[in-house]
Scaffold this motif. Structure first.
Motif, short mmCIF file in Angstrom:
data_model
loop_
_atom_site.label_atom_id
_atom_site.label_comp_id
_atom_site.label_asym_id
_atom_site.label_seq_id
_atom_site.Cartn_x
_atom_site.Cartn_y
_atom_site.Cartn_z
N GLY A 102 0.95 -1.45 0.04
CA GLY A 102 0.25 -0.19 -0.36
C GLY A 102 1.13 1.32 0.14
O GLY A 102 0.46 2.11 0.52
N ARG A 103 2.43 1.12 0.12
CA ARG A 103 2.94 2.11 0.04
C ARG A 103 2.72 3.53 -0.76
O ARG A 103 2.93 4.20 -1.09
N ILE A 104 2.50 3.02 -2.41
CA ILE A 104 2.17 3.59 -3.16
C ILE A 104 0.63 4.98 -2.68
O ILE A 104 0.84 6.20 -3.33
N TYR A 105 -0.48 3.77 -2.10
CA TYR A 105 -1.06 5.15 -1.78
C TYR A 105 -0.63 6.76 -0.32
O TYR A 105 -0.84 7.35 -0.12
N TYR A 106 0.36 6.09 -0.21
CA TYR A 106 0.93 6.46 1.50
C TYR A 106 1.95 7.97 0.73
O TYR A 106 2.00 8.89 0.98
N ASP A 107 2.65 7.72 -0.41
CA ASP A 107 3.53 8.11 -1.11
C ASP A 107 2.50 9.72 -1.87
O ASP A 107 2.94 10.66 -1.73
N ARG A 108 1.56 9.52 -2.17
CA ARG A 108 1.03 10.34 -3.23
C ARG A 108 -0.09 10.95 -1.75
O ARG A 108 0.19 12.41 -2.16
N ILE A 109 -0.06 10.29 -0.70
CA ILE A 109 -0.76 11.53 0.01
C ILE A 109 0.92 12.44 0.61
O ILE A 109 0.24 14.20 1.16
N MET A 110 2.00 11.88 1.11
CA MET A 110 3.05 13.07 1.11
C MET A 110 2.92 13.49 0.66
O MET A 110 3.69 14.66 0.68
N ALA A 111 2.84 13.30 -0.88
CA ALA A 111 3.27 14.18 -1.87
C ALA A 111 2.06 15.65 -1.78
O ALA A 111 2.18 16.30 -2.78
N LEU A 112 0.85 15.90 -1.61
CA LEU A 112 0.05 16.58 -1.15
C LEU A 112 0.74 18.03 -1.20
O LEU A 112 -0.15 19.32 -1.81
N PRO A 113 1.39 18.51 0.14
CA PRO A 113 1.67 19.59 0.38
C PRO A 113 2.09 20.19 -0.47
O PRO A 113 3.18 20.05 -0.75
N GLU A 114 2.00 22.21 -1.05
CA GLU A 114 3.00 22.61 -2.53
C GLU A 114 4.18 22.90 -0.93
O GLU A 114 4.33 22.74 0.59
N HIS A 115 5.61 22.08 -1.92
CA HIS A 115 6.49 22.84 -1.37
C HIS A 115 7.12 21.25 0.13
O HIS A 115 8.11 22.47 0.77
N GLY A 116 6.42 20.72 -0.08
CA GLY A 116 6.85 19.38 1.20
C GLY A 116 6.72 20.20 3.09
O GLY A 116 6.72 19.45 3.18
N ARG A 117 5.97 21.36 2.81
CA ARG A 117 5.59 22.16 4.35
C ARG A 117 4.76 21.04 4.71
O ARG A 117 3.36 21.03 4.18
N CYS A 118 4.61 21.63 5.99
CA CYS A 118 3.08 20.71 6.86
C CYS A 118 2.45 21.86 6.91
O CYS A 118 2.94 22.86 7.14
N PRO A 119 1.45 20.78 6.45
CA PRO A 119 0.35 22.21 6.48
C PRO A 119 -0.33 22.08 7.99
O PRO A 119 -1.44 23.34 8.38
N LEU A 120 -0.32 21.73 9.37
CA LEU A 120 -0.88 21.99 10.38
C LEU A 120 -0.28 23.06 10.53
O LEU A 120 -0.49 24.07 11.65
N CYS A 121 1.18 23.17 10.50
CA CYS A 121 2.33 24.15 10.80
C CYS A 121 2.77 24.97 10.30
O CYS A 121 2.88 26.25 10.70
N SER A 122 3.20 25.10 8.70
CA SER A 122 3.25 25.82 7.97
C SER A 122 4.51 26.08 7.99
O SER A 122 4.93 26.78 7.37
N GLN A 123 5.19 25.38 8.90
CA GLN A 123 6.14 25.70 9.06
C GLN A 123 7.67 24.45 8.16
O GLN A 123 8.53 24.32 7.77
N ARG A 124 7.34 23.73 9.20
CA ARG A 124 8.43 21.77 9.01
C ARG A 124 8.39 21.21 8.10
O ARG A 124 6.48 21.44 6.99
N PHE A 125 8.97 20.55 7.62
CA PHE A 125 8.63 19.88 6.19
C PHE A 125 7.85 18.28 6.69
O PHE A 125 7.66 17.59 7.71
#
Length: 279
Positions: free
Chosen positions: A87-110
């Motif tokens: 199921g790793r392909i689905y994990y990776d798809r979700i990981m790739a969602l944020p722009e610039h790889g930034r955490c959407p919860l804090c908007s700071q860390r990767f």
């Protein structure tokens, strides 16, 4: 918080892909019997997340009276999150969602992991549901831990369902001292929905964003010390204020609620910083 486009992979499809290689016949049979409940749980999550009613979803200690919490946890950790897992392909798809790889919860860390918006220890049927998996940094994931909302007001923001980027709600105040320190706080517009106001505050507190942003602001202030002093000495308070105004407006274009936007807005509006700080 930054808005994300929700993943469009079906929860049952993801689950069945994860358990495809299970060799234990009894375990596989029991896991397969969970597909219907997993689909229903994901649909309920989708419906209730949109109206901040996730707290009404019943916590459980099994799935379909057939699979335990620990067994579902292993489906996620060993068959979805693990490298080379089915199921790793689905994990990776979700990981790739944020722009610039930034955490959407804090908007700071990767981004470095997936956070279960509703913890899998209490909601095992959502363990591999894409809508319940939020790309996040390790710090936000650990800070939130297994927090369970008991009311709409206690629900933290969800990047897939909550869009809070259209108005300013993160602000900062300056402490008139040397070195200068900045305090961040939540101050939504008056016409903001009351439940949303409480959720904004809850999100800010749960993820310790005030401390995180204050730390970044202290470093930024040190970085602009030389240029701000030079502008003041050459052009006075008005030129310094113009510089800070342009810096704030530039950052507003990127993110209305970044700590940078709040910082430069605060500095621009401070008579003490613009007129006295560099005397």
């Amino acid at each position: 918080m930054r808005k994300l486009t929700p993943p469009n992979d079906d929860a049952v499809v993801v689950f069945e892909a994860c358990i495809e290689r299970v060799r234990n016949a009894d375990l596989k049979r029991r896991l397969q019997s969970c597909s219907e409940e997993i689909g229903e749980a994901s649909a309920e999550f989708d419906q209730k997340a949109a109206v901040a009613e996730l707290h009404t979803i019943e916590a459980k200690d099994n799935v379909a009276n057939a699979v335990s919490v620990d067994e579902m946890k292993k489906v996620y950790t060993a068959r979805m999150a693990k490298k080379m897992a089915p199921g790793r392909i689905y994990y990776d798809r979700i990981m790739a969602l944020p722009e610039h790889g930034r955490c959407p919860l804090c908007s700071q860390r990767f981004v470095s992991t997936l956070d279960h918006h509703l913890p899998k220890a209490h909601y095992p049927s959502l363990a591999v549901s894409p809508l319940n998996l939020i790309p996040s940094c390790q710090d936000c994931n650990k800070t939130k831990s297994e927090d369970i909302p008991r009311s709409s007001e206690q629900e933290t923001l969800n990047p897939y369902y909550d869009d809070v980027e259209g108005f300013i709600w993160v602000k900062a105040r300056l402490v008139e001292s040397i070195p200068v320190s900045i305090e961040f706080y939540v101050d939504p517009p008056r016409n903001c929905d009351e439940v949303l106001k409480e959720r904004l505050k809850r999100h800010f507190n749960i993820f310790n964003l005030s401390s995180l942003y204050s730390s970044h602001a202290a470093e930024e202030l040190a970085n602009i010390e030389f240029i701000a002093r030079k502008i003041f000495e050459n052009g006075g308070a008005d030129e310094l204020k113009n510089f800070l105004r342009d810096a704030a407006e530039s950052r507003v274009q990127v993110n209305k609620n970044s700590w940078q936007t709040a910082l430069y807005t605060c500095l621009r509006e401070s008579q003490w910083f613009c007129q006295i700080r560099f005397l």
